[in-house]
Each structure stands twice: as structure tokens, then as C-alpha cells.
Enzyme design. Sequence first.
Site, mmCIF file in Angstrom:
data_model
loop_
_atom_site.group_PDB
_atom_site.id
_atom_site.type_symbol
_atom_site.label_atom_id
_atom_site.label_comp_id
_atom_site.label_asym_id
_atom_site.label_seq_id
_atom_site.Cartn_x
_atom_site.Cartn_y
_atom_site.Cartn_z
ATOM 1 N N CYS A 7 0.852 -1.203 0.000
ATOM 2 C CA CYS A 7 0.000 0.000 0.000
ATOM 3 C C CYS A 7 0.883 1.246 0.000
ATOM 4 O O CYS A 7 0.580 2.229 -0.687
ATOM 5 C CB CYS A 7 -0.932 0.011 1.209
ATOM 6 S SG CYS A 7 -2.387 -1.045 1.050
ATOM 7 N N HIS A 100 -0.311 -9.832 -5.079
ATOM 8 C CA HIS A 100 0.686 -9.404 -6.065
ATOM 9 C C HIS A 100 0.944 -10.553 -7.022
ATOM 10 O O HIS A 100 1.082 -11.700 -6.613
ATOM 11 C CB HIS A 100 1.994 -8.977 -5.389
ATOM 12 C CG HIS A 100 2.516 -9.950 -4.378
ATOM 13 N ND1 HIS A 100 2.010 -10.023 -3.096
ATOM 14 C CD2 HIS A 100 3.476 -10.901 -4.449
ATOM 15 C CE1 HIS A 100 2.651 -10.974 -2.422
ATOM 16 N NE2 HIS A 100 3.541 -11.533 -3.232
HETATM 17 P P1 5GP Z 1 5.582 -13.425 -1.715
HETATM 18 O O1 5GP Z 1 6.617 -14.265 -1.021
HETATM 19 O O2 5GP Z 1 4.636 -12.772 -0.710
HETATM 20 O O3 5GP Z 1 4.873 -14.100 -2.830
HETATM 21 O O4 5GP Z 1 6.385 -12.278 -2.430
HETATM 22 C C1 5GP Z 1 6.725 -11.074 -1.853
HETATM 23 C C2 5GP Z 1 7.785 -10.474 -2.730
HETATM 24 O O5 5GP Z 1 7.896 -9.108 -2.411
HETATM 25 C C3 5GP Z 1 9.174 -11.090 -2.491
HETATM 26 O O6 5GP Z 1 9.648 -11.610 -3.729
HETATM 27 C C4 5GP Z 1 10.012 -9.921 -1.981
HETATM 28 O O7 5GP Z 1 11.321 -9.926 -2.495
HETATM 29 C C5 5GP Z 1 9.233 -8.721 -2.454
HETATM 30 N N1 5GP Z 1 9.310 -7.552 -1.580
HETATM 31 C C6 5GP Z 1 9.096 -7.526 -0.241
HETATM 32 N N2 5GP Z 1 9.213 -6.273 0.237
HETATM 33 C C7 5GP Z 1 9.497 -5.489 -0.841
HETATM 34 C C8 5GP Z 1 9.738 -4.094 -0.989
HETATM 35 O O8 5GP Z 1 9.699 -3.305 -0.045
HETATM 36 N N3 5GP Z 1 9.996 -3.647 -2.247
HETATM 37 C C9 5GP Z 1 10.031 -4.485 -3.325
HETATM 38 N N4 5GP Z 1 10.292 -3.934 -4.512
HETATM 39 N N5 5GP Z 1 9.810 -5.809 -3.216
HETATM 40 C C10 5GP Z 1 9.549 -6.295 -1.997
HETATM 41 ZN ZN ZN Z 2 -1.801 -3.256 1.152
#
Ligand code: 5GP
Ligand code: ZN
Length: 117
Positions: A7, A100
Amino acid sequence: MPECVFCAIAAGEAAATRVLETARTVAFRDINPQAPSHVLVIPKAHHRDVAALAEVDGGLLAEVLAQAHAVAQADGIARTGYRVVFNTGNHAGQTVPHVHAHVLGGKRMGWPPWPPA
Ligand code: 5GP
Ligand code: ZN
């Protein structure tokens, strides 16, 4: 600043390398890329995961998917192929509870997809 990091990125209150933006979506590079091209596409509105989004706003989910393909075209991986992944919940390893789409490409990927090679 909102407590949800995605967000905060959507609101422009946290830094991110943006790739594309529409009225209701933002695409930005993953901070810890798992492929030569690794971009996240989010709706600006907060929804916990893809199941929650599908339930309340299928049109917005379709926009997220359309943007995933637009990202692939912008990054030059649409023709070679790419993967779109929605990690959903604990066993999938979802770490950010704001829906995402991971758009991954730029190399041949193995199966199973996670953990990435
Ligand atoms: P999930 O594991 O929830 O599917 O993926 C979350 C993704 O968000 C991970 O690949 C992680 O590297 C990325 N991520 C987490 N925090 C941030 C952030 O603050 N900025 C960016 N650009 N990516 C983030
Ligand atoms: Zn959110």
C-alpha cells in the site's frame, strides 16, 4: 505511512523501481529478483490475496493479469515466455499479505517453480 508495504509503494510513500502504472494498478521490480526479469504487479487497493480479490473484484484481477502481460512486453520477455505466480497463503510462502502477481522471465525456468533454481 500505511502499515502494508505494498500500500505504501502504491501511494508513493515507499520507494520502488516502477515499471508501469495504470489508474488501478502498479508494477515494480522485486527487491530480491529470482530471475533476470522479476516484476510484481499489484492493485492499488488492498486485498489480502488473489482469492480475496477474485471474490470482490474480478475486473480488477483481470486488469492485474493484463498488466502482467504488458510488463512482459515492456521487459522483452513476452515472446520467449514468462511465468505469472500468485503465492497464496502460508504453504505457498506468501510473505506480503497484499495480492501481487510475480512476473518472472528472461531465463528457462524449471519445475516445480518454488524455490526458483
Ligand atoms: P511473496 O513471497 O509474498 O509471494 O512475495 C513477496 C515479494 O515481495 C518477495 O519476492 C520480496 O522480495 C518482495 N518484496 C518484499 N518487500 C518489498 C519491498 O519493499 N519492495 C520491493 N520492490 N519488493 C519487496
Ligand atoms: Zn496493502
